[in-house]
Scaffold this motif. Structure first.
Motif, PDB file in Angstrom:
ATOM      1  N   LEU A 129     -45.438 -21.001   3.538  1.00  0.00           N
ATOM      2  CA  LEU A 129     -44.845 -20.793   4.953  1.00  0.00           C
ATOM      3  C   LEU A 129     -45.137 -19.735   5.661  1.00  0.00           C
ATOM      4  O   LEU A 129     -45.573 -19.750   6.807  1.00  0.00           O
ATOM      5  CB  LEU A 129     -43.356 -21.219   4.795  1.00  0.00           C
ATOM      6  CG  LEU A 129     -42.787 -21.145   6.086  1.00  0.00           C
ATOM      7  CD1 LEU A 129     -42.982 -22.206   7.132  1.00  0.00           C
ATOM      8  CD2 LEU A 129     -41.168 -21.198   6.051  1.00  0.00           C
ATOM      9  N   ALA A 130     -45.193 -18.568   4.779  1.00  0.00           N
ATOM     10  CA  ALA A 130     -45.659 -17.414   5.513  1.00  0.00           C
ATOM     11  C   ALA A 130     -46.821 -17.502   6.049  1.00  0.00           C
ATOM     12  O   ALA A 130     -47.030 -16.626   7.153  1.00  0.00           O
ATOM     13  CB  ALA A 130     -45.144 -15.829   4.421  1.00  0.00           C
ATOM     14  N   ALA A 131     -47.931 -17.971   5.312  1.00  0.00           N
ATOM     15  CA  ALA A 131     -49.166 -18.031   5.664  1.00  0.00           C
ATOM     16  C   ALA A 131     -49.321 -18.589   6.973  1.00  0.00           C
ATOM     17  O   ALA A 131     -49.910 -18.285   7.757  1.00  0.00           O
ATOM     18  CB  ALA A 131     -50.137 -18.359   4.461  1.00  0.00           C
ATOM     19  N   ARG A 132     -48.628 -19.782   6.909  1.00  0.00           N
ATOM     20  CA  ARG A 132     -48.926 -20.663   8.182  1.00  0.00           C
ATOM     21  C   ARG A 132     -48.263 -19.933   9.364  1.00  0.00           C
ATOM     22  O   ARG A 132     -48.872 -19.944  10.721  1.00  0.00           O
ATOM     23  CB  ARG A 132     -47.999 -21.946   8.063  1.00  0.00           C
ATOM     24  CG  ARG A 132     -48.388 -23.166   8.987  1.00  0.00           C
ATOM     25  CD  ARG A 132     -47.642 -24.095   8.642  1.00  0.00           C
ATOM     26  NE  ARG A 132     -47.866 -24.901   7.269  1.00  0.00           N
ATOM     27  CZ  ARG A 132     -46.859 -24.955   6.259  1.00  0.00           C
ATOM     28  NH1 ARG A 132     -45.769 -24.710   6.555  1.00  0.00           N
ATOM     29  NH2 ARG A 132     -47.424 -25.228   4.976  1.00  0.00           N
ATOM     30  N   VAL A 133     -47.317 -19.307   9.255  1.00  0.00           N
ATOM     31  CA  VAL A 133     -46.557 -18.541  10.413  1.00  0.00           C
ATOM     32  C   VAL A 133     -47.516 -17.285  10.813  1.00  0.00           C
ATOM     33  O   VAL A 133     -47.651 -17.032  11.971  1.00  0.00           O
ATOM     34  CB  VAL A 133     -45.150 -17.986   9.959  1.00  0.00           C
ATOM     35  CG1 VAL A 133     -44.663 -17.146  10.941  1.00  0.00           C
ATOM     36  CG2 VAL A 133     -44.089 -19.220   9.984  1.00  0.00           C
ATOM     37  N   LEU A 134     -47.975 -16.637   9.772  1.00  0.00           N
ATOM     38  CA  LEU A 134     -48.780 -15.398  10.093  1.00  0.00           C
ATOM     39  C   LEU A 134     -50.110 -15.693  10.873  1.00  0.00           C
ATOM     40  O   LEU A 134     -50.437 -15.062  11.767  1.00  0.00           O
ATOM     41  CB  LEU A 134     -49.136 -14.835   8.788  1.00  0.00           C
ATOM     42  CG  LEU A 134     -49.827 -13.359   8.810  1.00  0.00           C
ATOM     43  CD1 LEU A 134     -49.070 -12.446   9.528  1.00  0.00           C
ATOM     44  CD2 LEU A 134     -50.335 -12.837   7.504  1.00  0.00           C
ATOM     45  N   ASN A 135     -50.535 -16.969  10.556  1.00  0.00           N
ATOM     46  CA  ASN A 135     -51.747 -17.472  11.318  1.00  0.00           C
ATOM     47  C   ASN A 135     -51.496 -17.563  12.806  1.00  0.00           C
ATOM     48  O   ASN A 135     -52.329 -17.143  13.789  1.00  0.00           O
ATOM     49  CB  ASN A 135     -52.286 -18.708  10.742  1.00  0.00           C
ATOM     50  CG  ASN A 135     -53.337 -19.262  11.602  1.00  0.00           C
ATOM     51  OD1 ASN A 135     -54.660 -18.748  11.337  1.00  0.00           O
ATOM     52  ND2 ASN A 135     -53.314 -20.351  12.191  1.00  0.00           N
TER      53      ASN A 135
END
Length: 312
Positions: A268-274
């Motif tokens: 989830l963090a990677a998706r939000v960071l993008n």
């Protein structure tokens, strides 16, 4: 009066008024310190023979007003209700100076890098002129030094005796002529002195849809773990104005991403960071072009670059 005569010559209130296609070079009128069409009644749309509201002024966020260059395009219609014909437009454009940005980081500074890279490739009408950090050896500070960006330590602490005091920080940012302060993963509370010195000019990005999952203690992976544990179906980054508390300032922009059934906090963090990297650049672009306006009830909006009648 001379400017009024020029406009009357090209845009009289008559159906015989000449039309100027957008492909032609528009004439320019320079008005020092012009920031509102109301200051110049002869520029109001009724004197140009176009529908009321067809001439759009850009609202400035900063209190300081800079010399501007307005360009006026004319429509041949003299009716107060007629729409401008295709290929013709009535609008005002303002040329603004390039903005100076200060970015605050505590870690790797991936959002800082995205903003700096956008500036280098010409996507932003602004430059990162100084980096502020509470960790001298963090990834963001190293990136700044490698790219010739001055690094300032703040706040002063036992492990950072060279850090600045709040008043010294304000003085230093003023010496750099900073227009906007951008928090990009900076984990310290911003002092009141800085907030007062840069009213409505300090922004933060948070990895959740505020006001949910915000406040003291909600940062980094803690946010994403809390989102998943709550059963929330959506998350995403929020960019907001900074006040005296954590994550409570007015919301300026958000981007929504789904929370999948089998998501880990890292996924989830990677998706939000993008989304953070894209959203922050878009917002800073709007700031540098002075497209942030305030609704009467105090809600900030971003004016569309393509259509000044649309906001997001």
């Amino acid at each position: 009066m001379e400017a009024q005569q020029i406009i009357s010559r090209f845009c009289p209130k008559s159906s015989l008024a000449p039309s100027i296609p957008m492909v032609k070079q528009p004439f320019s009128l320079n008005f020092p310190h012009l920031h509102s069409l109301s200051s110049y009644p002869f520029l109001q749309s009724q004197n140009l023979g176009v529908p009321t509201g067809a001439l759009h002024a850009i609202s400035f966020v900063n209190k300081e007003v800079y010399p501007s260059s307005w360009r006026i395009w004319c429509s041949k219609s003299s009716s107060s209700t007629a729409e401008p014909e295709e290929g013709h437009e009535v609008r005002a454009q303002v040329t603004v100076r390039r903005k100076k940005l200060a970015v605050f980081v505590s870690g790797g500074g991936s959002n800082f890098r995205s903003i700096h890279e956008a500036s280098k490739r010409g996507s932003l009408h602004g430059d990162v002129t100084v980096l502020v950090t509470n960790k001298r050896d963090c990834g963001g500070a190293q990136y700044a030094r490698n790219n010739g960006i001055p690094v300032i330590l703040f706040p002063k602490a036992k492990d950072e005796p060279e850090g600045l005091s709040p008043s010294d920080l304000v003085d230093t940012l003023r010496k750099f002529e900073v227009d906007f302060v951008l928090l990009a993963g900076y984990l310290k509370l911003i002092p009141v002195e800085l907030i007062r010195a840069y009213e409505r000019s300090i922004y933060n990005i948070h990895p959740s849809l505020l006001p949910a999952f915000g406040g003291k203690g909600y940062y980094g992976m803690k946010v994403h773990k809390a989102v998943i544990a709550s059963g929330a179906r959506f998350s995403g980054p929020t960019i907001h104005f900074v006040d005296e508390h954590y994550d409570t300032g007015r919301i300026l922009a958000q981007r929504v991403v789904p929370v999948l059934a089998n998501d880990t906090a890292e996924e989830l963090a990677a998706r939000v960071l993008n989304e953070e990297h894209q959203l922050y650049v878009e917002v800073v672009e709007a700031l540098c072009e002075e497209r942030v306006v305030w609704r009467e009830d105090g809600v900030p909006l971003i004016q569309s670059k393509e259509n000044p009648n649309e906001f997001w």
